[in-house]
Each structure stands twice: as C-alpha cells, then as structure tokens.
Design a protein around this motif. Structure first.
Motif, PDB file in Angstrom:
ATOM      1  N   LYS A 233      -4.242   4.362   4.991  1.00  0.00           N
ATOM      2  CA  LYS A 233      -3.762   2.989   4.852  1.00  0.00           C
ATOM      3  C   LYS A 233      -3.620   2.605   3.382  1.00  0.00           C
ATOM      4  CE  LYS A 233      -4.048   2.736   9.313  1.00  0.00           C
ATOM      5  NZ  LYS A 233      -2.831   2.886  10.128  1.00  0.00           N
ATOM      6  N   GLU A 234      -4.546   3.092   2.555  1.00  0.00           N
ATOM      7  CA  GLU A 234      -4.492   2.868   1.109  1.00  0.00           C
ATOM      8  C   GLU A 234      -4.655   4.226   0.432  1.00  0.00           C
ATOM      9  OE1 GLU A 234      -6.396  -1.063  -0.318  1.00  0.00           O
ATOM     10  OE2 GLU A 234      -7.613  -0.444   1.391  1.00  0.00           O
ATOM     11  N   ARG A 237      -7.758   4.695  -1.578  1.00  0.00           N
ATOM     12  CA  ARG A 237      -9.021   4.338  -0.942  1.00  0.00           C
ATOM     13  C   ARG A 237      -9.186   5.055   0.396  1.00  0.00           C
ATOM     14  NH1 ARG A 237     -10.572  -1.973  -2.180  1.00  0.00           N
ATOM     15  NH2 ARG A 237     -10.454  -1.822  -4.448  1.00  0.00           N
TER      16      ARG A 237
END
Length: 476
Positions: A233-234, A237
């Motif tokens: 998603k990131e 991260r």
C-alpha cells in the motif's frame, strides 16, 4: 517447428546470450572509491565456466575467477593505502572487456535512513538546508565520491540498482544527502584521504522496510509480510521491500562503516523499536560479512508531532529507545540533536551539525583521534537530598552548562506520579532539581516531550539527550 515452440527456443537463446554477457552491478563503475588497506569484494556475471580476469592498475598481477553454474562470480582483491593516485580496473572474460576509469582508494561509508538522511543539500521545497547553497558552491572536490541508490521498492531481492559514482561537484552535491555530505566532508578534511559515500535512503520509511523477509519472518511474527503487490500500500512502509530494492543490490561492497538517520516513522511504536533496530544492525553486519563494523546514528530531533495527523504519541519514547540501543549495540554510537529540532518541521535545517557530530564520533571511535569531545553527556544516577533530586552525569569532565540561561526542561514528581515544572540548578557536574509542589521527589524527567529546545549541554557544546528516571508508563 510450431510457433510456440519456436518462440520458446528463441527466448531461451536470447536468455543464454544475455546471461553470457560480462556484467557488473552499478555499485562498480568509473569514478568509484574503494576501501583502503583491505581485501575488497568484487562480483558480476559472465558465461559459466569461462574465466574472468580482473586487472587493477595498482597491482603487479591480475586476478582470475570462474563463474559458477548461474554465471555469477565473486573474488577479493587487495587494495593499497589511500592516496591521491588515480587508478583503473579492467575486467575481461576474453570476449567482453569493461574498464573502470578514475578510481580512488580511501574510506568508504554507507549512509542509510529516511527523509532526514535523504534530504539533499539543495533542501526540500520550502524546507532549506541552512548554509546549503554556500556549501554547494564550494563543494568541488575530486577526493569525495558519491553514489545514490535510486528509490526502489521490490517484493524480491534485486541484484542491481540504478545509480552511478560521481565526483563531488556543485551539480552532484546539491542532489546528495546533506547529512551524508557534511559527514564525508569532515572526514576528508581531517583524515586527508579520499572518502566515498553510498546513499540508500527513502523518506518516511519504516525500519522494517529495510529488513529481509528471512529475519522478519523468523524473529518478528507480528510483522505482516507482503505476498503480492496488492499488499504494498505504501512503497516505503512495506516490510522487506526497501531491503530487496536498495540494500540487497549493494550488500557486500567493502565499507569501513555505516551512518543512519531513521526513526521518525516508527515513533508511534517505540516499544517495538529497540528490538527491530538492534536486529536490523545485526543483520546488516551479517550480510556484509565484515564483522561488527562501526555503526553510528542520529537520535531523532524534537518535533511537534500533530496528534490529529500522527496520533497522540510522545516521540521522547522513541528517543529513549534509540538511547538504550546505543548502550547494548557493540561498536555503535548515537549523536544527540536536541538543540536543532524545529517545532513545525520534521526536517531540521541545520544538517551540518548532525553530519559533523557523526563524523567526530567516527574520527574518535573508528580512527582513534583524541583531544576533543564527541559524546553527549548522559544521565548516570539520581539521589534524593532533602527536598531535592540531585542528578549526576557521565561524559561531563568539564561539567555542564546552560550558557547562562535558565533551565526550563526539567519536571519533577512525587509518589502521586504527577509531574510539575521544576527549578534546576547546575552544581558543577551535577544538577539539583526541585519544586515547591513536590516535597518528597521520586522521579525527574528532562525534555521528555515531542518538542523541546534542548537547553543543557556539556561545556564542550554537546547537548544532553532527553531522559527520565522513572519507568512509569514504561514501554521499552
């Protein structure tokens, strides 16, 4: 032959042809800098079974190695002492030949982290580096070499990256890490030898992103690992992805040590951070295969984390986690930045202070220089004398100073665990802390908030880290 079979055969032939080409990863190239007085690692790919010959111009012999069945080869080459001499390295497999020009021998350091390591000398938009433009203007130096690993987030470990070695010039330095550049510049000035800096950083990255799937799956069952791109998603991260794209391709390139500036993105999980950080350093050292090489890092600077955006967490717990890690990680050190934090900007503009404090620590602990202070004073113990808490400190041979100003960052509490602003007075190398509201002191805290302006220093000018004497709400 049917078309699918023909296509498959052509693809196989092409694959074999490509694999048979002599190649080295981007970490080797013209303008590179190699570690002095050691056996450096070199590796690449060629046709399996066919000898590869490496000819460094500083040596009186050539080095030969045979690729394995996958075409991968690796060998070690002795390097001389650092000098201003310029060398070439020629690599050949009898069919293809690659020559690296303008090679120097000196000191090589790895620069890791998130945005405060990534922040370039030119600054971020609307976020300047103090004095950056003048430093860029004066930066031309053929004895400083830099390479930046392009930001890459991957599900699987990569063998290569996009990037190239460059000489320090205004055009190249303005794009390079300010913390890393100031660190390297002071090493170059002080040691008088060429310095090479490898930058691998990504703003906002979690420490888990820089760790391998193997170590996380084995030691951190609570960390969710990505199975597909749908789980990413990131990019900065997602656990393991930056290790795969930005650490794995350069692991093993011979260095002297590493510096790091990371932690801001993990501040809301400070209880987990010491184990993650310590394991990260242990793994990084293991995959480099150079033993417990020096590893120095920045404690995150104070910053007013907005609760509505970042959650209601106190970043002082993360600073405490970093401090405690420095006490147990061998051959490591932490520089304190309590005096350069900015209330409303997570990127302190004074990058020179952080970079040079890292360099001074390296010059003392790695290169054995002496005669100057390089470690901040640290809290040692507390004694109760009457209605006062008396604090003593290590690393304060010249005592402590507030530069004639009132100390405002101390708090004191009694058995009710309620902290009140405290009066603090310097008594040589000790601090006496008291409050009219606390008759029987039990605990003291200094600077234990998201944002404070550090106001207590060693006489040599190194700031004291935030600390607490209690373990209330202890999350470490």
């Amino acid at each position: 032959m049917k078309k699918p079979a023909l296509l498959l055969s052509l693809m196989l032939i092409l694959s074999i042809s490509v694999q048979a080409q002599l190649k080295l990863p981007s970490i080797f190239g013209s303008n590179m800098l190699l570690q002095q007085n050691t056996n450096i690692n070199m590796w690449g790919w060629s046709e399996k079974g066919k000898p590869v010959e490496v000819d460094p111009s500083w040596a009186d012999r050539k080095y030969s190695v045979k690729p394995d069945n996958s075409g991968k080869w690796t060998l070690q080459i002795p390097t001389p002492a650092a000098s201003n001499d310029v060398y070439t390295i020629t690599v050949s497999d009898g069919k293809d030949k690659i020559t690296f020009e303008n090679v120097l021998i000196g000191e090589v350091w790895l620069c890791l982290g998130q945005s405060n390591m990534e922040m370039p000398m030119k600054g971020f938009k609307n976020q300047p580096v103090e004095g950056g433009n003048k430093a860029i203007f004066k930066s031309k130096n053929k004895n400083i070499r830099i390479i930046t690993v392009k930001r890459t987030s991957e599900l699987e470990p990569q063998d290569n990256f996009i990037g190239e070695w460059q000489e320090a010039t205004p055009e190249t330095v303005k794009e390079f890490s300010a913390t890393g550049y100031y660190f390297g510049r002071l090493l170059n000035e002080t040691l008088g030898v060429p310095v090479g800096l490898i930058l691998s950083s990504w703003g906002g990255s979690w420490i888990e992103s820089w760790m391998s799937r193997d170590i996380l799956s084995r030691e951190f069952k609570e960390v969710k690992l990505p199975d597909s791109m749908d789980d990413v998603k990131e990019k900065n991260r997602t656990p393991t992805t930056l290790y795969n794209g930005m650490i794995h391709p350069v692991k093993g390139y011979t260095i002297n040590g590493a510096i790091m500036y990371q932690g801001e993105s993990n501040y809301d999980r400070a209880s987990q951070y010491p184990r993650l950080f310590q394991t990260f350093i242990k793994e990084t050292r293991k995959i480099w295969g150079q033993g417990e090489f020096p590893f120095y890092y920045c404690q995150i600077a104070p910053y007013n984390n907005p609760p509505e955006k970042h959650g209601d967490f106190n970043a002082a717990f993360l600073r405490e986690a970093q401090y405690k890690s420095a006490q147990v990680i061998p051959n490591s050190g932490m520089v304190v930045l309590m005096d350069i934090g900015e209330e409303n900007c997570i990127h302190p503009r004074n990058k020179e202070v952080g970079g040079e404090r890292l360099a001074m620590m390296a010059l003392a602990k790695t290169y054995g220089m002496s005669g100057f202070a390089y470690e901040s004073p640290t809290f040692k113990e507390m004694a109760i004398e009457g209605g006062k808490a008396v604090l003593s400190f290590d690393n304060a041979p010249m005592w402590l100073t507030a530069y004639g100003k009132e100390l405002k960052n101390f708090e004191i509490a009694g058995e009710d665990r309620v902290f009140y602003p405290a009066k603090a007075e310097i008594k040589r190398s000790r601090i006496e802390v008291s409050s009219d509201k606390v008759g029987k002191p039990v605990a003291v805290r200094y600077g234990f908030k998201d944002f404070v302006v550090g106001d207590l220093f060693s006489t040599e000018g190194l700031p004291l880290s935030s600390f607490r004497t209690d373990n209330w709400d202890d999350i470490i």
